[in-house]
Design a protein around this motif. Structure first.
Motif, PDB file in Angstrom:
ATOM      1  N   GLY A  82      53.734 -48.696 -56.090  1.00  0.00           N
ATOM      2  CA  GLY A  82      54.085 -48.451 -55.317  1.00  0.00           C
ATOM      3  C   GLY A  82      53.709 -48.863 -53.366  1.00  0.00           C
ATOM      4  O   GLY A  82      53.197 -49.959 -54.107  1.00  0.00           O
ATOM      5  N   TRP A  83      54.429 -48.431 -52.986  1.00  0.00           N
ATOM      6  CA  TRP A  83      54.331 -48.901 -51.476  1.00  0.00           C
ATOM      7  C   TRP A  83      54.155 -47.639 -50.464  1.00  0.00           C
ATOM      8  O   TRP A  83      55.321 -46.486 -50.327  1.00  0.00           O
ATOM      9  CB  TRP A  83      55.179 -50.549 -51.171  1.00  0.00           C
ATOM     10  CG  TRP A  83      56.320 -49.573 -51.118  1.00  0.00           C
ATOM     11  CD1 TRP A  83      57.646 -48.400 -49.933  1.00  0.00           C
ATOM     12  CD2 TRP A  83      57.063 -49.957 -52.439  1.00  0.00           C
ATOM     13  NE1 TRP A  83      58.964 -48.658 -50.430  1.00  0.00           N
ATOM     14  CE2 TRP A  83      58.247 -49.432 -51.538  1.00  0.00           C
ATOM     15  CE3 TRP A  83      57.994 -50.924 -53.229  1.00  0.00           C
ATOM     16  CZ2 TRP A  83      59.611 -49.867 -52.423  1.00  0.00           C
ATOM     17  CZ3 TRP A  83      58.482 -51.263 -54.064  1.00  0.00           C
ATOM     18  CH2 TRP A  83      59.480 -50.437 -53.306  1.00  0.00           C
ATOM     19  N   ASP A  84      53.955 -47.409 -48.994  1.00  0.00           N
ATOM     20  CA  ASP A  84      53.482 -46.755 -47.933  1.00  0.00           C
ATOM     21  C   ASP A  84      54.845 -46.780 -47.071  1.00  0.00           C
ATOM     22  O   ASP A  84      55.832 -46.055 -47.563  1.00  0.00           O
ATOM     23  CB  ASP A  84      52.630 -47.105 -47.743  1.00  0.00           C
ATOM     24  CG  ASP A  84      51.315 -45.997 -48.033  1.00  0.00           C
ATOM     25  OD1 ASP A  84      51.708 -45.839 -49.029  1.00  0.00           O
ATOM     26  OD2 ASP A  84      50.252 -47.351 -47.100  1.00  0.00           O
ATOM     27  N   THR A  85      55.416 -48.291 -47.125  1.00  0.00           N
ATOM     28  CA  THR A  85      56.670 -48.810 -46.523  1.00  0.00           C
ATOM     29  C   THR A  85      56.980 -49.828 -46.727  1.00  0.00           C
ATOM     30  O   THR A  85      56.481 -50.687 -46.649  1.00  0.00           O
ATOM     31  CB  THR A  85      56.129 -48.583 -44.617  1.00  0.00           C
ATOM     32  OG1 THR A  85      55.233 -47.302 -44.844  1.00  0.00           O
ATOM     33  CG2 THR A  85      57.717 -48.662 -44.061  1.00  0.00           C
ATOM     34  N   LEU A  86      58.363 -49.852 -46.905  1.00  0.00           N
ATOM     35  CA  LEU A  86      58.961 -50.876 -47.075  1.00  0.00           C
ATOM     36  C   LEU A  86      60.513 -50.900 -45.858  1.00  0.00           C
ATOM     37  O   LEU A  86      61.340 -50.217 -46.149  1.00  0.00           O
ATOM     38  CB  LEU A  86      59.925 -51.318 -48.265  1.00  0.00           C
ATOM     39  CG  LEU A  86      61.246 -52.665 -49.130  1.00  0.00           C
ATOM     40  CD1 LEU A  86      59.990 -53.436 -48.807  1.00  0.00           C
ATOM     41  CD2 LEU A  86      61.456 -52.195 -50.190  1.00  0.00           C
ATOM     42  N   GLY A 109      51.488 -51.172 -47.677  1.00  0.00           N
ATOM     43  CA  GLY A 109      50.587 -50.503 -48.535  1.00  0.00           C
ATOM     44  C   GLY A 109      50.577 -50.729 -49.874  1.00  0.00           C
ATOM     45  O   GLY A 109      51.106 -49.907 -50.906  1.00  0.00           O
ATOM     46  N   LEU A 110      51.284 -51.482 -50.465  1.00  0.00           N
ATOM     47  CA  LEU A 110      51.331 -52.570 -51.826  1.00  0.00           C
ATOM     48  C   LEU A 110      50.271 -51.812 -53.187  1.00  0.00           C
ATOM     49  O   LEU A 110      49.844 -52.112 -52.421  1.00  0.00           O
ATOM     50  CB  LEU A 110      52.133 -53.503 -51.880  1.00  0.00           C
ATOM     51  CG  LEU A 110      52.321 -54.030 -53.322  1.00  0.00           C
ATOM     52  CD1 LEU A 110      53.513 -53.423 -54.298  1.00  0.00           C
ATOM     53  CD2 LEU A 110      52.537 -55.680 -53.431  1.00  0.00           C
ATOM     54  N   GLN A 111      51.160 -51.083 -53.642  1.00  0.00           N
ATOM     55  CA  GLN A 111      49.772 -50.781 -54.353  1.00  0.00           C
ATOM     56  C   GLN A 111      50.610 -51.280 -56.080  1.00  0.00           C
ATOM     57  O   GLN A 111      51.733 -50.974 -56.254  1.00  0.00           O
ATOM     58  CB  GLN A 111      49.738 -48.932 -54.335  1.00  0.00           C
ATOM     59  CG  GLN A 111      48.906 -48.792 -53.108  1.00  0.00           C
ATOM     60  CD  GLN A 111      46.986 -49.291 -52.984  1.00  0.00           C
ATOM     61  OE1 GLN A 111      46.563 -49.651 -54.326  1.00  0.00           O
ATOM     62  NE2 GLN A 111      47.113 -49.206 -52.278  1.00  0.00           N
ATOM     63  N   ALA A 112      49.602 -51.882 -56.744  1.00  0.00           N
ATOM     64  CA  ALA A 112      50.097 -51.510 -58.528  1.00  0.00           C
ATOM     65  C   ALA A 112      48.731 -52.331 -59.416  1.00  0.00           C
ATOM     66  O   ALA A 112      47.545 -52.792 -58.864  1.00  0.00           O
ATOM     67  CB  ALA A 112      50.811 -53.221 -58.488  1.00  0.00           C
ATOM     68  N   GLY A 158      47.701 -54.536 -48.782  1.00  0.00           N
ATOM     69  CA  GLY A 158      47.606 -54.484 -50.145  1.00  0.00           C
ATOM     70  C   GLY A 158      46.761 -54.402 -51.009  1.00  0.00           C
ATOM     71  O   GLY A 158      45.455 -55.597 -51.119  1.00  0.00           O
ATOM     72  N   ASN A 159      47.243 -54.148 -52.335  1.00  0.00           N
ATOM     73  CA  ASN A 159      45.822 -53.837 -53.490  1.00  0.00           C
ATOM     74  C   ASN A 159      46.782 -53.743 -54.669  1.00  0.00           C
ATOM     75  O   ASN A 159      47.123 -53.300 -55.440  1.00  0.00           O
ATOM     76  CB  ASN A 159      45.320 -52.287 -52.709  1.00  0.00           C
ATOM     77  CG  ASN A 159      44.257 -52.171 -51.787  1.00  0.00           C
ATOM     78  OD1 ASN A 159      43.356 -53.005 -51.502  1.00  0.00           O
ATOM     79  ND2 ASN A 159      45.065 -51.348 -51.034  1.00  0.00           N
ATOM     80  N   LEU A 160      45.900 -54.936 -55.271  1.00  0.00           N
ATOM     81  CA  LEU A 160      46.398 -55.587 -56.860  1.00  0.00           C
ATOM     82  C   LEU A 160      45.119 -55.054 -58.051  1.00  0.00           C
ATOM     83  O   LEU A 160      44.488 -55.887 -57.157  1.00  0.00           O
ATOM     84  CB  LEU A 160      46.944 -56.576 -56.763  1.00  0.00           C
ATOM     85  CG  LEU A 160      48.365 -57.080 -55.863  1.00  0.00           C
ATOM     86  CD1 LEU A 160      48.805 -58.371 -55.978  1.00  0.00           C
ATOM     87  CD2 LEU A 160      48.630 -56.333 -56.612  1.00  0.00           C
TER      88      LEU A 160
END
Length: 198
Positions: A82-86, A109-112, A158-160
């Protein structure tokens, strides 16, 4: 001013006002309708439960913002990505010239999390969902007349995470940023591109 001209001008002004009102209502309603559709039909669209907090679509400026997107795992409990804002800006007039011109793409805020076990990866069901029933159909190799231009692509905060559950190993890429100034596909500028990773 004669009566016929006056009636014509009033009719024309009324029609223009009506068209502007319809466009304004379409702009105001497009975001909530898109949000409702994704929240209700996300599983049909991508095969996973999907939630979005807010969608803003401006039909005049070509601006789209999607906030708080979550795509869940197959269990519909844990978040896969998911993400916070696109935030996307599209130059709509370029579509007339068979050109998709994206002025900017900002993803914050990309999270995967990618998980691997003995059966495969946690995204296998997504691939299966989009797999065509008949892969033997001959593909059209005719070059497209369309050009795709992407400018000012930015990913921040981002957090992967990748975890091999069988080997008990894990990799984390935390608080990363990526900047791509320009990327073009098609036409003479196809090789243009740049990349910066922080």
């Amino acid at each position: 001013m004669n009566k016929a001209l006056k009636i014509t001008l009033i009719t024309l002004a009324s029609l223009i006002g009506f068209v502007l009102l319809v466009l304004l209502l379409a702009t105001l309603l497009a975001g909530p309708i898109a949000k409702s559709y994704v929240n209700k039909h996300g599983e049909e669209l991508i095969g996973r439960k999907t939630e979005v907090e807010h969608v803003n679509i401006n039909l005049y400026s070509g601006h789209v913002a999607i906030n708080g997107l979550k795509v869940y795992e197959d269990d519909a409990q844990n978040v896969f990505a998911g993400w916070d804002t696109l935030d996307i800006g599209i130059r709509l007039m370029s579509l007339i010239h068979k050109e998709v011109n994206i002025a900017h793409i900002t993803l914050d805020g990309l999270q995967a999390q990618v998980l691997q076990d003995a059966d495969g990866f946690n995204f296998n069901s997504l691939i299966e969902h989009f797999k065509k029933d008949n892969d033997t159909v001959e593909k059209d190799t005719t070059p497209s007349d369309w050009m795709l231009n992407f400018h000012n692509i930015r990913i921040s905060n981002g957090n992967l995470k990748y975890a091999d559950l069988v080997r008990q190993s894990q990799w984390n890429l935390k608080d990363f940023s990526l900047t791509v100034p320009d990327f073009c596909i098609g036409g003479e500028d196809a090789t243009k591109g740049g990349l910066s990773l922080a």
